[in-house]
Design a protein around this motif. Structure first.
Motif, PDB file in Angstrom:
ATOM      1  N   THR A   1      10.617   1.898   5.091  1.00  0.00           N
ATOM      2  CA  THR A   1      10.157   2.002   3.676  1.00  0.00           C
ATOM      3  C   THR A   1      11.147   2.659   2.813  1.00  0.00           C
ATOM      4  O   THR A   1      11.722   3.728   3.429  1.00  0.00           O
ATOM      5  CB  THR A   1       8.828   2.682   3.975  1.00  0.00           C
ATOM      6  OG1 THR A   1       7.815   1.910   4.553  1.00  0.00           O
ATOM      7  CG2 THR A   1       8.248   3.023   2.366  1.00  0.00           C
TER       8      THR A   1
ATOM      9  N   VAL B   1      10.829  -4.977   4.535  1.00  0.00           N
ATOM     10  CA  VAL B   1      10.969  -3.505   3.935  1.00  0.00           C
ATOM     11  C   VAL B   1       9.642  -3.435   2.867  1.00  0.00           C
ATOM     12  O   VAL B   1       9.356  -4.227   2.221  1.00  0.00           O
ATOM     13  CB  VAL B   1      12.321  -3.257   3.321  1.00  0.00           C
ATOM     14  CG1 VAL B   1      12.240  -2.062   2.560  1.00  0.00           C
ATOM     15  CG2 VAL B   1      13.279  -3.659   4.633  1.00  0.00           C
ATOM     16  N   ALA B   2       9.385  -2.239   2.820  1.00  0.00           N
ATOM     17  CA  ALA B   2       8.431  -1.617   1.715  1.00  0.00           C
ATOM     18  C   ALA B   2       8.827  -0.903   0.670  1.00  0.00           C
ATOM     19  O   ALA B   2       9.793   0.037   1.240  1.00  0.00           O
ATOM     20  CB  ALA B   2       7.195  -0.893   2.361  1.00  0.00           C
ATOM     21  N   LEU B   3       8.710  -1.169  -0.525  1.00  0.00           N
ATOM     22  CA  LEU B   3       9.382  -0.533  -1.622  1.00  0.00           C
ATOM     23  C   LEU B   3       8.118   0.190  -2.275  1.00  0.00           C
ATOM     24  O   LEU B   3       7.224  -0.454  -2.696  1.00  0.00           O
ATOM     25  CB  LEU B   3      10.087  -1.414  -2.960  1.00  0.00           C
ATOM     26  CG  LEU B   3      10.499  -0.455  -3.862  1.00  0.00           C
ATOM     27  CD1 LEU B   3      11.369   0.253  -3.636  1.00  0.00           C
ATOM     28  CD2 LEU B   3      10.949  -1.526  -5.005  1.00  0.00           C
ATOM     29  N   ARG B   4       8.118   1.526  -2.174  1.00  0.00           N
ATOM     30  CA  ARG B   4       6.839   2.164  -2.570  1.00  0.00           C
ATOM     31  C   ARG B   4       7.028   3.214  -3.706  1.00  0.00           C
ATOM     32  O   ARG B   4       7.937   4.111  -3.598  1.00  0.00           O
ATOM     33  CB  ARG B   4       6.354   2.998  -1.402  1.00  0.00           C
ATOM     34  CG  ARG B   4       4.899   3.628  -1.398  1.00  0.00           C
ATOM     35  CD  ARG B   4       4.410   4.279  -0.218  1.00  0.00           C
ATOM     36  NE  ARG B   4       4.204   3.581   0.785  1.00  0.00           N
ATOM     37  CZ  ARG B   4       2.837   2.891   0.908  1.00  0.00           C
ATOM     38  NH1 ARG B   4       2.002   3.322   0.066  1.00  0.00           N
ATOM     39  NH2 ARG B   4       2.510   2.042   1.777  1.00  0.00           N
TER      40      ARG B   4
ATOM     41  N   VAL C   1       2.054   2.200  -6.149  1.00  0.00           N
ATOM     42  CA  VAL C   1       1.814   0.681  -5.651  1.00  0.00           C
ATOM     43  C   VAL C   1       2.930   0.606  -4.660  1.00  0.00           C
ATOM     44  O   VAL C   1       4.113   0.832  -4.814  1.00  0.00           O
ATOM     45  CB  VAL C   1       1.580  -0.484  -6.584  1.00  0.00           C
ATOM     46  CG1 VAL C   1       1.670  -1.653  -5.898  1.00  0.00           C
ATOM     47  CG2 VAL C   1       0.363  -0.042  -7.426  1.00  0.00           C
ATOM     48  N   ALA C   2       2.929   0.201  -3.439  1.00  0.00           N
ATOM     49  CA  ALA C   2       3.834  -0.462  -2.606  1.00  0.00           C
ATOM     50  C   ALA C   2       3.949  -1.887  -2.601  1.00  0.00           C
ATOM     51  O   ALA C   2       3.060  -2.700  -2.646  1.00  0.00           O
ATOM     52  CB  ALA C   2       3.423  -0.031  -1.249  1.00  0.00           C
ATOM     53  N   LEU C   3       5.256  -2.405  -2.711  1.00  0.00           N
ATOM     54  CA  LEU C   3       5.548  -3.721  -2.638  1.00  0.00           C
ATOM     55  C   LEU C   3       6.151  -4.194  -1.382  1.00  0.00           C
ATOM     56  O   LEU C   3       7.246  -3.484  -0.879  1.00  0.00           O
ATOM     57  CB  LEU C   3       6.480  -4.252  -3.814  1.00  0.00           C
ATOM     58  CG  LEU C   3       7.033  -5.638  -3.557  1.00  0.00           C
ATOM     59  CD1 LEU C   3       5.869  -6.670  -3.986  1.00  0.00           C
ATOM     60  CD2 LEU C   3       8.070  -5.828  -4.803  1.00  0.00           C
ATOM     61  N   ARG C   4       5.594  -4.644  -0.297  1.00  0.00           N
ATOM     62  CA  ARG C   4       6.013  -4.920   1.082  1.00  0.00           C
ATOM     63  C   ARG C   4       6.349  -6.417   1.040  1.00  0.00           C
ATOM     64  O   ARG C   4       5.374  -7.181   1.354  1.00  0.00           O
ATOM     65  CB  ARG C   4       4.827  -4.571   1.926  1.00  0.00           C
ATOM     66  CG  ARG C   4       5.205  -4.251   3.276  1.00  0.00           C
ATOM     67  CD  ARG C   4       3.877  -3.969   4.036  1.00  0.00           C
ATOM     68  NE  ARG C   4       3.822  -2.624   3.967  1.00  0.00           N
ATOM     69  CZ  ARG C   4       4.444  -1.494   4.686  1.00  0.00           C
ATOM     70  NH1 ARG C   4       5.464  -1.815   5.479  1.00  0.00           N
ATOM     71  NH2 ARG C   4       4.073  -0.224   4.243  1.00  0.00           N
TER      72      ARG C   4
END
Lengths: 347, 347
Positions: free
Chosen positions: A262, A285-288, B285-288
């Motif tokens: 992450t 992969v998470a973009l948070r 918010v998470a974009l995964r």
């Protein structure tokens, strides 16, 4: 009262504005003791954010409660308190879930509507839910009292970034950015028990401070081999905190995060335009995004500060009286200061 | 043997290619029983992905083990097996963590290097780690046997998307996209116990199928008020699965996700160019990204299929013999078929 007011790009002034007064039963009036200048205050200062002349400045402050409305019960006159960078009602679903930044009645200090932190007094809406009492032991200790100011934003933000990135005990963390938030991210990673902490930046004095805060390794972000070096040090890390807000730092974060990991980003994303979707997808992969609900963390971090477990006070490299506020902005803008603490009144 | 071969945009042919043979001790040779055509096969078919003529096609198949190398012990000749859309060594750190798509030795079926699933035989590297036995009860049941084919990609992908988005028992899920993956995402959300499941798409027949799979509500993605309608239905959902891969669907996902929630995206992101960073940041918010480690889920989903808990077989709207593969591509390209099942040999 005196307060810092925005007039235009690189033009902030300390001038007389109306004294605040209780407007609603849930309000408190706080006499500001310490206020900080934030990296995000530089966006209007530099003309990047379209602020209107007359806007009040500052969203980080500690102070003494002067008066409370009839509906306030959790704090009383004389209490020394900290306020998170946004206020919240404490009762909506988001507040109950600990995401006070998304409160239905959330508001930010300063601007046209609210008092800013960089002034003598602040009217605090939802005082019961917003303010957190500062222990006497912290109030009485000059160093800890200044450190408490960091908890109102940068320390809570670094902590949120580390938690959002999944930093855990025994693990590895990479913190990109050596500003106050990045430095506090290092403190947070250490506090959360990370064993390997890589601080990435390009100011030698700040990277040295990061080491004092617990960074086991530092990497120069201007080094063209920075990504390879970070990967070599970490052997792959699943937790990366992006604390700059620029495209290049986001790209670096995605280059070094381990598959399945992450990247949290904790700064207002002024300088990001796109993201490598293929990297997110193929690498799981998470973009948070991580605007910190500082209010949720204040009690825990205040305890840690009182106990001496964390000490972010060194990020305040400059201290000035309230009338010196414009000088503080200049020092931040020119990167002479990591962060400026304004001494507004006695605790 | 016969296999489907790429020759150029909208030019795929079934032609004779060399028979595969055991090359390494860990290999198995699988005689393909069923193979599927995937939405992602349409990228080379439409000329979007720069494939070379001669590339083999297909990454979804079930079949019977014909021969194994000396190092293979988990499967034997005669076993009916499913292969996930990528192979993996089963021993690296990523495989042990259940992220087989990031395996150090991961490879994808088809292309220039490996046999594709849309042919008579496939050489399977790391057969012990890659293949999963299909229970006799599934093998003997025509409907379940075809459903098992879905587990090799779209069902595992929908399941991964739902898990990555945080779909949970009693909760709410929004699945954007009514293709095979989106439909399987609805099955997965139901399987995971979501009580409110909103399927978003613009093909009435597919949305009807989604309702059969457990969607409690459907919303037309072409409706300019789609976002408002979804938010009204859900009252805010923290779990959104984006199963289209286009900018407009990503934007819709971010518009409807609740603050603090997660958007997973499960399709190859060919059509995404940017993301609303302010929305990610301000809303926590998470974009995964979620390329599914199908191998990790195959055993659980096979059990659920055998037990009759899930049944993705309806996504195969068309069935053709192997020589009909080019017709299958046309039917997928023209959206006549949701998904095509090729009947290659007897189980």
């Amino acid at each position: 009262m005196k307060a810092t007011v925005f007039h235009g790009a690189r033009d902030v002034r300390v001038e007389t504005v109306p004294d605040p007064a209780i407007a609603n039963p849930g309000d408190a009036i706080v006499r500001v003791v310490n206020a900080a200048i934030c990296g995000s205050d530089l966006w209007p200062y530099r003309g990047t954010a379209p602020w209107q002349p007359g806007a009040r400045l500052g969203h980080e402050f500690t102070g003494v409660v002067e008066a409370v409305g009839s509906g306030v019960h959790a704090v009383r006159a004389g209490d020394f308190v900290a306020a998170p960078f946004s206020f919240s009602d404490g009762s909506c679903a988001f507040c109950r879930a600990g995401l006070q930044t998304s409160c239905e009645h959330a508001g930010f200090w300063g601007g046209q509507e609210n008092d800013g932190g960089q002034g003598e007094f602040v009217r605090v809406p939802f005082a019961d839910a917003t303010l957190v009492r500062i222990p006497d032991a912290v109030r009485a200790d000059e160093r800890k009292r200044v450190a408490a100011l960091a908890l109102t934003d940068v320390m809570g933000t670094g902590f949120h970034g580390a938690k959002a990135a999944g930093v855990s005990a025994g693990g590895t963390a990479v913190v990109i950015g050596d500003g106050a938030v990045g430095l506090c991210g290092v403190i947070a990673a250490r506090y959360l028990g990370a064993e390997r902490i890589v601080s990435v930046g390009h100011h030698p004095a700040r990277l040295e401070m990061a080491q004092g805060f617990g960074a086991t390794d530092v990497v120069d972000s201007n080094d063209p081999d920075a990504a390879e070096k970070i990967k070599e040090i970490t052997g792959g890390t699943s937790a990366v905190v992006e604390a700059v807000g620029q495209q290049s730092s986001l790209d670096l974060a995605l280059a070094v995060v381990r598959d399945g990991g992450t990247v949290s980003f904790v700064g207002v994303p002024w300088g990001m335009s796109t993201v490598d979707f293929r990297r997110l997808f193929g690498g799981n992969v998470a973009l948070r995004g991580a605007l910190a609900p500082v209010r949720a963390y204040l009690p825990e971090l205040m305890d840690a500060l009182a106990a001496g477990t964390i000490d972010p006070s060194p990020v305040f490299t400059h201290r000035l009286p309230l009338p010196g506020s414009p000088d503080g902005y200049r020092a931040m803008d020119q990167r002479e200061a990591i962060k400026v603490c304004l001494d507004v009144s006695a605790a």
